[in-house]
Write an enzyme that holds these catalytic residues in place. Structure first.
Site, PDB file in Angstrom:
ATOM      1  CG  HIS A   1       0.864   3.821  44.904  1.00 54.15           C
ATOM      2  ND1 HIS A   1       1.650   2.596  44.244  1.00 54.15           N
ATOM      3  CD2 HIS A   1       0.486   4.519  43.713  1.00 54.15           C
ATOM      4  CE1 HIS A   1       1.545   2.795  43.032  1.00 54.15           C
ATOM      5  NE2 HIS A   1       1.054   3.955  42.542  1.00 54.15           N
TER       6      HIS A   1
ATOM      7  NE  ARG B   1       0.045  -2.235  40.717  1.00 46.45           N
ATOM      8  CZ  ARG B   1      -0.623  -1.351  41.074  1.00 46.45           C
ATOM      9  NH1 ARG B   1      -2.173  -1.772  40.893  1.00 46.45           N
ATOM     10  NH2 ARG B   1      -0.478  -0.057  41.632  1.00 46.45           N
TER      11      ARG B   1
HETATM   12  O1  MEZ Z   1      -2.031   9.461  40.422  1.00 48.70           O
HETATM   13  C1  MEZ Z   1      -1.102   8.867  41.009  1.00 48.70           C
HETATM   14  O2  MEZ Z   1      -1.061   8.579  42.128  1.00 48.70           O
HETATM   15  C2  MEZ Z   1      -0.135   8.129  40.028  1.00 48.70           C
HETATM   16  C3  MEZ Z   1      -0.194   8.358  38.650  1.00 48.70           C
HETATM   17  C4  MEZ Z   1       0.813   7.243  40.470  1.00 48.70           C
HETATM   18  C5  MEZ Z   1       1.545   6.317  39.590  1.00 48.70           C
HETATM   19  O3  MEZ Z   1       1.443   5.112  40.261  1.00 48.70           O
HETATM   20  O4  MEZ Z   1       2.092   6.602  38.925  1.00 48.70           O
END
Ligand code: MEZ
Length: 527
Positions: free
Chosen positions: A313, A333
């Site tokens: 992520h 973002r």
């Molecule tokens: O689905 C995800 O991983 C999510 C919603 C994460 C986030 O950035 O909030």
């Protein structure tokens, strides 16, 4: 330059940056960027799996080692069952709760076993929302196409079609159970846009969507009196000796003893692999995310799909140290937060897909345009104060209360100062092979949620995980309950473990390491 001077650069360049619309990359540019910088393409971190259904396939060292690990159960283990049920559900997160609730409602004798407490899971930590095509200008077809594009066209079409088509009925179910999704002034559901999506499709509960959904599901499990076993980690599956699953062995983490469960059907919903800290990455995952279903299904002969791809992520915390790896939701973002390098420049369209955004951040840091903390970590800025500038004072407090509080605990005010971020290990894109009912090629063994593979292709879109959990939790629960009606309990054997040990010996794989890991080593020695 010290950190404060670097932060000032973010404030000074804000107006200039707001005037620029950063373009998305072309498909060829995206591919080239990902190949060069994404951790999925670091050959030295990968090796071939030596034996089993995926022999010869490449995956990260950490996963390969666990898959080849020995069972912790000795051959002469006493398999007298303590429980005998129609449906054993393993995992107390979103998929496990949904599966258990639907199987229970269908009249099955269910046991819901979970490694830690009910709800301890990645589901509860999901922040930014749940993608469901409910807006008038949207459709499941559009959701399908966005997800396919985000997954580099490698998604299993049948799984994906099932998920997007069943989305609206899942929203209805959650609303009926009492989930308080955000609403517009006219009372209709409010939807937000996520990275890689062509439409605003995220149903949210501020930035604690997973917590709110799990509040309701946990209440429902307790209200419906679904039999529950907490601190019961699954450490082996049982078979009838002819390749069909018939139960599991749990480890009681409270009393350090084993519990044998005879089950006509088993649903594994044990979540992902973040706590394997692949390639040394920090993680946004909870402590129990150690890939247990991958290991156990594999040992029983179930192939894994796309087990070479993981999601990093883009925005994991870098500073303060207490928040290293913790999720900073993509929602920031989505509402316009810029990513800014040490020169005060934007360097990527922040709403590109996660693999593109993460690769760009890694590129900036590797090429010397990252910001270094006193402890030696490196990251780029996420311009959080920009949200209050763009949308008016109070926006962060209203839309991101959890994030404001998370940083406030450590003396950082995200309304005033940007936060430092770097990619964090967030999700396993692949997993255990399943069909549209959530069943694996091994009879009566089902897998739901993050542990399963194929649905998301090589890159999951934001918000598709929460929907995956609910759709395949429901499908596995209902199918397992229906199946159990026509079954009598099969024999309990460890035949597949014996066969696996023989294969390991043939491939000269040492049996020193046992798996699943259950908990990372650093959680085990707290005195
Ligand atoms: O689905 C995800 O991983 C999510 C919603 C994460 C986030 O950035 O909030």
């Amino acid at each position: 330059m010290d950190i404060t001077a670097q932060q000032n650069l973010v404030h000074q360049t804000r107006d200039e940056r707001r005037a620029i619309d950063f373009p998305k990359l072309s498909p060829a540019e995206r591919d080239a960027l990902i190949k060069k910088y994404h951790p999925d393409h670091r050959g030295h971190a990968y090796r071939s799996i030596k034996f089993g259904p995926n022999a010869g396939d490449s995956t990260v060292m950490e996963v390969a080692t666990l898959l080849e690990g020995d069972s912790p159960i000795p051959a002469d283990f006493n398999l007298t069952p303590e429980y005998s049920v129609d449906v054993l559900v393993v995992g107390g997160g979103g998929a496990g709760c949904a599966a258990a609730l639907h199987a229970h409602a269908a009249g099955s004798n269910v046991l819901l076993a979970t490694k830690l407490r009910l709800g301890d899971s990645n589901s509860v930590m999901a922040q930014g929302g749940m993608q469901i095509a409910v807006a008038p200008d949207d459709s499941p077809v559009q959701h399908f196409l966005d997800t396919l594009k985000g997954g580099h066209m490698k998604n299993d079409h049948d799984l994906l079609k099932t998920m997007v088509e069943e989305g609206p009925s899942i929203a209805q179910w959650l609303l009926e159970l009492g989930v308080l999704f955000d609403r517009q002034a006219d009372g209709n559901l409010h939807v937000k846009k996520g990275g890689g999506s062509s439409k605003a499709r995220l149903l949210t509960c501020s930035d604690y969507t997973g917590l709110e959904i799990m509040r309701v599901l946990k209440d429902e499990v307790l209200n419906q009196k679904v039999p529950l076993l907490e601190f019961g980690a699954v450490i082996e599956l049982l078979s009838d000796g002819a390749g069909t699953c018939t139960g599991a062995v749990l480890q009681d983490l409270d009393n350090k003893r084993h519990i044998v469960v005879a089950a006509k059907t088993v649903i594994l919903a044990t979540g992902g692999i973040g706590r394997l800290h692949i390639q040394g990455f920090p993680t946004s995952n909870h402590y129990g995310a150690t890939g247990d279903a991958l290991v156990l299904a594999y040992r029983m002969g179930v192939p894994l799909v796309q087990i070479d791809t993981f999601q990093y992520h883009p925005s994991g915390g870098v500073y303060p140290e207490q928040l290293v790896g913790a999720l900073v939701t993509e929602g920031i973002r989505s509402e316009g937060g810029h990513l800014v390098n040490a020169h005060g420049e934007r360097f990527v369209n922040e709403l590109d897909t996660r693999d593109v955004v993460s690769s760009s951040i890694i590129r900036e840091c590797e090429e010397g345009r990252g910001v270094r903390t006193a402890s030696g970590r490196v990251g780029v800025w996420l311009d959080t104060p920009l949200l209050d500038v763009e949308h008016g004072p109070g926006t962060l407090d209203k839309h991101f209360p959890a994030m404001v509080r998370q940083y406030e605990r450590y003396g950082v005010d995200i309304r005033k100062d940007p936060v430092l971020i770097y990619p964090t290990l967030h999700y396993q894109n692949g997993g255990v092979k399943i069909d549209v009912k959530g069943e694996t090629p091994v009879g009566n063994l089902f897998v739901a949620g993050e542990a399963s593979g194929g649905l998301h292709g090589r890159n999951r879109l934001m918000g598709n995980s929460l929907l995956d959990l609910m759709v395949f939790g429901k499908r596995t629960g209902l199918t397992a309950a229906e199946r159990a009606k026509s079954l009598s309990q099969g024999k309990l054997t460890l035949t597949h473990v014996e066969q696996f040990r023989e294969e390991a010996q043939r491939h000269q794989v040492s049996s020193e390491l046992t798996s699943p890991m259950v908990l990372p080593a650093y959680t085990r020695h707290v005195s």
